[in-house]
Design an enzyme around this catalytic site. Structure first.
Site, PDB file in Angstrom:
ATOM      1  CB  SER A 297      -0.960   0.003   1.192  1.00 42.49           C
ATOM      2  OG  SER A 297      -2.032  -0.878   0.946  1.00 42.49           O
TER       3      SER A 297
ATOM      4  CE  LYS B  51      -4.630   1.677  -0.598  1.00 40.52           C
ATOM      5  NZ  LYS B  51      -3.953   0.440  -0.268  1.00 40.52           N
TER       6      LYS B  51
ATOM      7  CB  SER C 212      -4.604   1.581   3.877  1.00 38.64           C
ATOM      8  OG  SER C 212      -3.727   1.131   2.858  1.00 38.64           O
TER       9      SER C 212
END
Length: 503
Positions: free
Chosen positions: A62, A65, A308
């Site tokens: 993640s 992101k 997230s």
């Protein structure tokens, strides 16, 4: 593209009170033996404070992101909103709409059942009680590719791996688009458990053999969904008198899910649709009967980055593709993201095939993440983006986010704004740290190929040491991992809150 940058061996370019040797000691944790560890620490201005294999490309999980969200702020802008509309090309004769009714989405992941209810009320307020034609779902803003390249098949039933559509719905204000909550509540001892969904919908089928066990007995409830189906299978036992169990699950085909919620809402407001639900494009020149705008991207960043949310990243990726190339696809979105990278100072080759980091095909180096973080500081939207990052040790879920249970009571609490990342064998922490000496540093640590270690404890030790720089505090050491404590799907204690709702 230019070649790789950085050094393979540890470098302490500026000592800063023994910081380099302290970080070397933290990364010497024997649990990291055989793993691929990259760490870079630098000033916002570009001075390298510490490097260790930070030029090596890694699966970022993640941490990807960071790239997607920064690019979205650059391409779409902080004021960008998703719009959902209801329209028709048919004439209204008194209370009858003599044709089809179109529900069109542009990817808004924040529409709840209440949002579709509000749209239905707007239609009813036009005096319409009967639609002679069909209810047509228009999800043409995006393409029909629902799942990302390289996503794991065994994650497909779960909310963090939900399908991407331009027309979707979320069950609650975490805005997990394309998902429902399956709630299992105990009955009397020995009786069947009660199973419901949030929101209530007939779009899915509940096949439950779940029972109620004795008070204090083990909770063995399990929820699953077969590929290609909206039948949810609920098995196991829940103790009498105990709390309900809730499982967030992805639906199959979110366009149909959203449209089913809207049809139910129309009925509740006295609007009957004679025809079936189909899919198609809204005719040019159709009259708008109802509309809903989402919150702006500047606000949407908070649930996206703090929690997230994988689907938010994928929806924004396709939205960027639509905005720049007229195509709501991953390919167009990736091209839009790539076009922003040089402006942030990101150099060298990388590969991001999705927006969330779910794919095992994503490859980016810590040096490149650090360059993005440093480059973002010059943008006018930086304060908003910075505030949307998880903050170490802050208990409020929409402040601390995926870092809310980490580094509490340490020098890093409140001083670290960073993005977490978790896949089996992969962990990352990249962001900013304000040191005890009053200096803001950028750092990125990404680790791949770990077995048998909670890498997040090592990341925390690194962040705490950076935060304490200039204080004269003792060196933070990574706690040793208890025997048998492993990372992955069988033990989710080390995974971030985007994967485990209870954390």
């Amino acid at each position: 593209m230019i070649g790789a940058v950085g050094s393979v061996s540890p470098v302490a370019a500026q000592d800063r009170g023994g910081l380099g040797s302290d970080l070397d000691g933290i990364l010497a944790d024997p649990g990291l033996a055989g793993a691929d560890v990259g760490l870079v620490v630098r000033t916002v201005g570009g001075e390298i404070v510490y490097q260790r294999s930070s030029d090596r490309r890694q699966q970022p999980a993640s941490n990807a992101k960071l790239v997607t969200s920064a690019a979205a702020m650059e391409v779409l802008g902080p004021d960008y909103r998703f719009t959902t509309t209801v329209a028709s090309a048919a004439r209204q004769k008194e209370d009858v709409l003599d044709g089809d009714l179109y529900l069109k989405g542009t990817g808004d992941p924040t529409v709840l059942a209440a949002g579709y209810d509000a749209l239905a009320k707007q239609v009813a307020d036009k005096g319409i009680t009967f639609v002679r034609g069909k209810l047509v779902a228009d999800d043409t803003w995006f393409d029909d590719t629902r799942l990302g390249l390289g996503w794991a098949w065994d994650d497909e039933p779960y909310y963090y791996n939900a399908q991407v559509s331009a027309l979707t719905a979320a069950p609650d204000t975490d805005y997990d688009a394309g998902s429902i909550v399956v709630k299992v509540s105990p009955g009397a001892n020995g009786a069947k458990a009660t199973v419901t969904t949030v929101p209530p919908t007939g779009y899915v089928t509940l096949d439950s053999t779940a029972t109620t066990g004795a008070p204090g007995s083990a909770n063995t409830i399990s929820v699953d969904r077969a590929h290609g189906s909206n039948t949810f299978t609920i098995t196991g036992s829940i103790p009498a008198g105990g709390a309900a169990t809730s499982e967030w699950m992805a639906v199959w085909e979110p366009t149909g899910y959203a449209t089913a919620l809207f049809r139910d809402a129309l009925k509740a407001h006295g609007v009957r649709v004679a025809g079936p639900t189909t899919r198609g494009a809204t005719p040019a020149g159709a009259t708008t009967l109802a509309t809903r705008d989402s919150m702006p991207l500047s606000q949407f960043l908070v649930p996206f980055l703090k929690l997230s949310n994988n689907l938010h990243a994928e929806i924004l990726t396709k939205a960027m593709g639509r905005a720049t190339a007229g195509q709501g696809s991953w390919t167009a979105g990736r091209n839009a993201i790539s076009a922003t990278l040089a402006g942030f100072g990101v150099q060298g080759r990388l590969s991001l095939v999705d927006g969330s980091g779910l794919s095992r095909m994503d490859q980016i180096a810590p040096d490149q993440l650090a360059a993005l973080l440093a480059g973002a500081t010059s943008r006018p939207w930086f304060p908003t983006w910075f505030s949307a990052l998880p903050v170490a040790g802050k208990a409020d879920r929409l402040v601390g986010g995926t870092l809310r249970n980490r580094m509490r009571g340490t020098a890093a609490e409140g001083a670290v704004h960073a993005k977490t990342g978790s896949l089996t064998g992969v962990s990352g922490l990249s962001g900013y740290v304000d040191t005890a000496a009053g200096e803001r540093l950028v750092f990125s640590m990404v680790t791949n190929n770990t077995i048998g270690i909670d890498t997040k404890k090592v990341e925390d030790a690194v962040a705490i040491r950076l935060a304490s720089a200039g204080s004269g505090a003792a060196v933070a050491r990574a706690p040793q991992v208890a025997p048998g404590e492993r990372q992955g799907a069988n033990n989710r204690a080390d995974l971030e809150c985007s994967w485990v709702k209870a954390c």
